[in-house]
Design an enzyme around this catalytic site. Structure first.
Site, PDB file in Angstrom:
ATOM      1  N   HIS A   1       0.832  -1.208   0.000  1.00  0.00           N
ATOM      2  CA  HIS A   1       0.000   0.000   0.000  1.00  0.00           C
ATOM      3  C   HIS A   1       0.865   1.256   0.000  1.00  0.00           C
ATOM      4  O   HIS A   1       0.512   2.261  -0.599  1.00  0.00           O
ATOM      5  CB  HIS A   1      -0.904   0.007   1.228  1.00  0.00           C
ATOM      6  CG  HIS A   1      -2.064  -0.921   1.088  1.00  0.00           C
ATOM      7  ND1 HIS A   1      -2.620  -1.588   2.146  1.00  0.00           N
ATOM      8  CD2 HIS A   1      -2.771  -1.288   0.014  1.00  0.00           C
ATOM      9  CE1 HIS A   1      -3.625  -2.317   1.715  1.00  0.00           C
ATOM     10  NE2 HIS A   1      -3.735  -2.164   0.422  1.00  0.00           N
TER      11      HIS A   1
ATOM     12  N   GLU B   1      -9.906  -6.211 -29.979  1.00  0.00           N
ATOM     13  CA  GLU B   1      -8.566  -6.613 -29.528  1.00  0.00           C
ATOM     14  C   GLU B   1      -8.063  -7.839 -30.265  1.00  0.00           C
ATOM     15  O   GLU B   1      -6.934  -8.276 -30.079  1.00  0.00           O
ATOM     16  CB  GLU B   1      -8.589  -6.974 -28.043  1.00  0.00           C
ATOM     17  CG  GLU B   1      -9.317  -6.008 -27.171  1.00  0.00           C
ATOM     18  CD  GLU B   1      -9.161  -6.318 -25.694  1.00  0.00           C
ATOM     19  OE1 GLU B   1      -8.143  -5.920 -25.131  1.00  0.00           O
ATOM     20  OE2 GLU B   1     -10.061  -6.948 -25.116  1.00  0.00           O
TER      21      GLU B   1
ATOM     22  N   ASP C   1      -3.633  -5.853 -26.823  1.00  0.00           N
ATOM     23  CA  ASP C   1      -3.944  -7.215 -27.251  1.00  0.00           C
ATOM     24  C   ASP C   1      -4.011  -7.338 -28.766  1.00  0.00           C
ATOM     25  O   ASP C   1      -3.624  -8.362 -29.322  1.00  0.00           O
ATOM     26  CB  ASP C   1      -5.263  -7.674 -26.624  1.00  0.00           C
ATOM     27  CG  ASP C   1      -5.030  -8.138 -25.195  1.00  0.00           C
ATOM     28  OD1 ASP C   1      -4.093  -8.932 -24.995  1.00  0.00           O
ATOM     29  OD2 ASP C   1      -5.754  -7.686 -24.294  1.00  0.00           O
TER      30      ASP C   1
ATOM     31  N   CYS D   1      -8.014   2.560 -26.396  1.00  0.00           N
ATOM     32  CA  CYS D   1      -7.623   2.595 -24.978  1.00  0.00           C
ATOM     33  C   CYS D   1      -6.355   1.791 -24.703  1.00  0.00           C
ATOM     34  O   CYS D   1      -5.941   1.679 -23.549  1.00  0.00           O
ATOM     35  CB  CYS D   1      -8.767   2.127 -24.085  1.00  0.00           C
ATOM     36  SG  CYS D   1      -9.283   0.448 -24.438  1.00  0.00           S
TER      37      CYS D   1
HETATM   38  C1  PEP Z   1      -5.670  -3.586 -24.544  1.00  0.00           C
HETATM   39  O1  PEP Z   1      -5.578  -4.794 -24.748  1.00  0.00           O
HETATM   40  O2  PEP Z   1      -5.198  -2.713 -25.309  1.00  0.00           O
HETATM   41  C2  PEP Z   1      -6.348  -3.093 -23.346  1.00  0.00           C
HETATM   42  C3  PEP Z   1      -6.575  -1.814 -23.159  1.00  0.00           C
HETATM   43  O3  PEP Z   1      -6.689  -4.022 -22.415  1.00  0.00           O
HETATM   44  P1  PEP Z   1      -5.651  -4.672 -21.376  1.00  0.00           P
HETATM   45  O4  PEP Z   1      -4.346  -3.965 -21.532  1.00  0.00           O
HETATM   46  O5  PEP Z   1      -6.259  -4.503 -20.045  1.00  0.00           O
HETATM   47  O6  PEP Z   1      -5.608  -6.080 -21.853  1.00  0.00           O
HETATM   48 MG    MG Z   2      -6.802  -6.127 -23.632  1.00  0.00          MG
END
Ligand code: PEP
Ligand code: MG
Length: 579
Positions: A195, A439, A463, A510
């Site tokens: 933590h 992904e 991914d 993302c």
């Molecule tokens: C990704 O795969 O780009 C993603 C945002 O998910 P994670 O990194 O959590 O697999």
């Molecule tokens: Mg992912």
């Protein structure tokens, strides 16, 4: 001449200052025999120490400014609760009475017995709870011995600008030391999961843990340089090194304050294209960091972090409370909660996900596949997210979709859950947007199929790159092949953006690629308008957006997309970023 102490850099940044050593190691206690007639006095002395410890912790809790994250207050509450625990309060009393020993020794014996139990635990998170026991026991022993704790308010002057070197620091002590103006800290023990480490990052304190330094290696008042990014503490250095670190520190500060000025400005290109910049978060404190960076909302809330580092599965109510607390912190800003992405490298300690051992986890029962198999795991989450949608701008996002059948199954399940909530008269937003993560190459190649049935798409490049280039994203041996600029990756991204435009469905990104300013112009030129990025890189990305002219970018980006020579693509990217 130079001397360096190495450890684990848990929070980046450079701190230059004088060492203030605190609390070396455990408190030294010795066994003392207590005469029979004084045993109850010793018990009373122990009870007084517990009361004092409670008062100290409450005083710390009250001194924490209001805008401090809930997690920090939780840490202190955990310690307060432990002071009510019979293992730490009743058991030592028993020992005092049975062995007729002093309170300090009874505490030490009980601490050693508990430490053994913790050491035998497999779960690394639970093992770190041993630290909490140590912190409480040390506090009590210091009170019994009449020693102060090193976070007494009178230390203020000595601490301003100091680099604290300690055996260990509790989260409560870390918060106080931060308020007392320390520049950074180094601890002998600790790991990146503790933590205290989480706190250091959220407080922006440069820090190193796990240094295994001995008291002989470092002294009060030593002038040192702490490099949090590299995990090193320079204890001896020449003038040139000091000058170089000061220069880097100035540069970092200048950069941070320049970027801070962008916080409240909208993300707009030079020729007026409005871009949406949201943040990715894992923990509650990241939500505050996202707000501090001026994020327009949360574009990816990795809900699986709620399920990690524990031996049980959070139920619907617990999940709902967590989501609502994030919604509250966001004060009206939107949030996209991604449903569980467990499996592969993200393990949940509890059954059922851990019972299945896949021969190839990244291609096995991961994310939505796992959730569809274990409806008992998935349904409470769907209910919690839907119920949270009654209280804020909440969207739901499904990870790792790959086929129409899978998508239909999820959508049917969501409809069933909505009917269930309706029957139970529980509030939810019937029109809560539902999106899917792209992904898997199959999903990118058939993005239209997903766009037709969903309210938005979000490209998970982490991914998408792994699956397109067939490289395990957690395997060091193939990291060198992980290439966001591979022509196959760029074309798949472009296909998803185009499919979204065709179907009038917003597309965001993302994955980490969205947060890397080297790719911002490339993605803008490909038509990406929605970015969700780590809070720490948000302002860097906004800065690039502000300096970009869409009309100039498009032709170069088209050249990149039409090229399949990696060297040429890299050259064109340099041109793009220098325009
Ligand atoms: C990704 O795969 O780009 C993603 C945002 O998910 P994670 O990194 O959590 O697999
Ligand atoms: Mg992912």
């Amino acid at each position: 001449m130079s001397a360096t102490i190495s450890g684990i850099g848990i929070s980046h940044g450079i701190a230059i200052g004088k060492v203030h050593r605190v609390d070396w190691g455990e408190v030294e206690v010795h066994e003392a025999a207590i005469p029979k007639e004084l045993v109850e006095d010793e018990v009373a002395r122990f009870h007084r120490a517990v009361r004092t410890a409670r008062q100290q912790l409450k005083a710390i809790r009250n001194s924490i400014p209001e805008n401090t994250t809930a997690d920090i207050i939780d840490f202190i509450d955990t310690h307060l609760l432990m002071l009510e625990d019979t293992l730490l309060t009743a058991a030592p009393v028993e020992l005092i009475r049975q062995r007729r020993c002093n309170a300090e020794w009874a505490l030490k014996s009980q601490r050693d017995a508990l430490a053994q139990v913790f050491d035998e635990m497999d779960d690394p998170y639970l093992r770190t709870r041993k630290d909490d026991v140590d912190h409480i026991v040390t506090r009590l022993q210091r009170i019994l011995l009449g020693e102060g704790t090193h976070t007494d308010p009178q230390d203020d002057d000595q601490l301003r600008g100091a680099i604290v070197v300690a055996h260990d620091l509790t989260p409560a002590e870390t918060v106080l030391l931060h308020h007392q103006g320390i520049a950074g800290f180094v601890t002998e023990s600790g790991g990146p999961l503790s933590h205290t480490a989480i706190l250091a990052r959220s407080l922006g304190l440069p820090a190193i843990v796990g240094t295994h330094v001995t008291p002989q290696q470092i002294h009060d008042g030593d002038a040192v340089i702490l490099d949090g990014a590299r995990g090193i503490l320079l204890t001896e250095y020449d003038d040139t090194t000091l000058k170089e670190y000061r220069r880097q520190q100035r540069q970092q500060q200048k950069r941070r304050s320049e970027l801070k000025g962008l916080k409240d400005k909208p993300a707009v290109t030079l020729d007026g294209t409005r871009i949406h910049l949201l943040a990715n978060v894992e923990l509650h404190e990241d939500v505050l960091a996202a707000r501090r960076a001026g994020a327009e909302g949360i574009g990816l809330y990795r809900s699986e972090f709620l399920f990690m580092n524990r031996s049980d599965i959070p139920g619907e109510e617990e999940q709902l409370q967590q989501y609502l607390s994030v919604v509250k912190t966001l004060k009206g800003l939107p949030i996209t909660i991604r449903t569980l992405d467990l499996g592969s490298d993200k393990e949940c300690g509890a059954e059922p996900p851990s019972e299945h051992i896949s021969p190839n986890p990244a291609l096995g029962l991961r994310a939505i596949r796992l959730c569809l198999k274990y409806a008992d795991l998935f349904r409470p989450q769907l209910r919690a997210i839907l119920r949270a949608s009654a209280k804020g701008q909440v969207s739901m996002m499904i990870p790792m979709l790959s086929s129409a059948q899978e998508l239909n199954e999820v959508l049917t399940l969501i409809e069933e859950v909505k009917e269930e909530l309706h029957r139970e008269r529980l509030a939810f937003d019937r029109n809560m947007p539902i999106g899917g993560m792209i992904e898997v190459p199959a999903a990118a190649l058939s993005a239209g199929l997903f766009a037709r049935k969903l309210d938005f798409l979000s490209i998970g490049t982490n991914d998408l790159i792994q699956y397109t280039l067939a490289i395990d994203r957690i395997d060091d041996e193939v990291t060198y092949l992980y290439d966001p600029l591979h022509p196959a990756v760029l074309r798949l991204i472009k296909m998803v953006i185009d499919a979204g435009q065709q179907h009038d469905v917003p597309v965001s990104m993302c994955g980490e690629m969205a947060g890397d300013p080297r790719y911002t112009r490339l993605l803008l030129g490909m038509g990406l308008n929605d970015f969700s990025v780590p809070p720490t890189s948000l302002l860097e990305v906004k800065n690039v957006i502000h300096k970009s002219l869409m009309t100039q970018l498009t032709p170069v980006v088209n050249d990149i997309l039409n090229n399949d020579d990696p060297e040429k693509i890299s050259e064109l990217l340099v041109i793009l970023n220098e325009m």
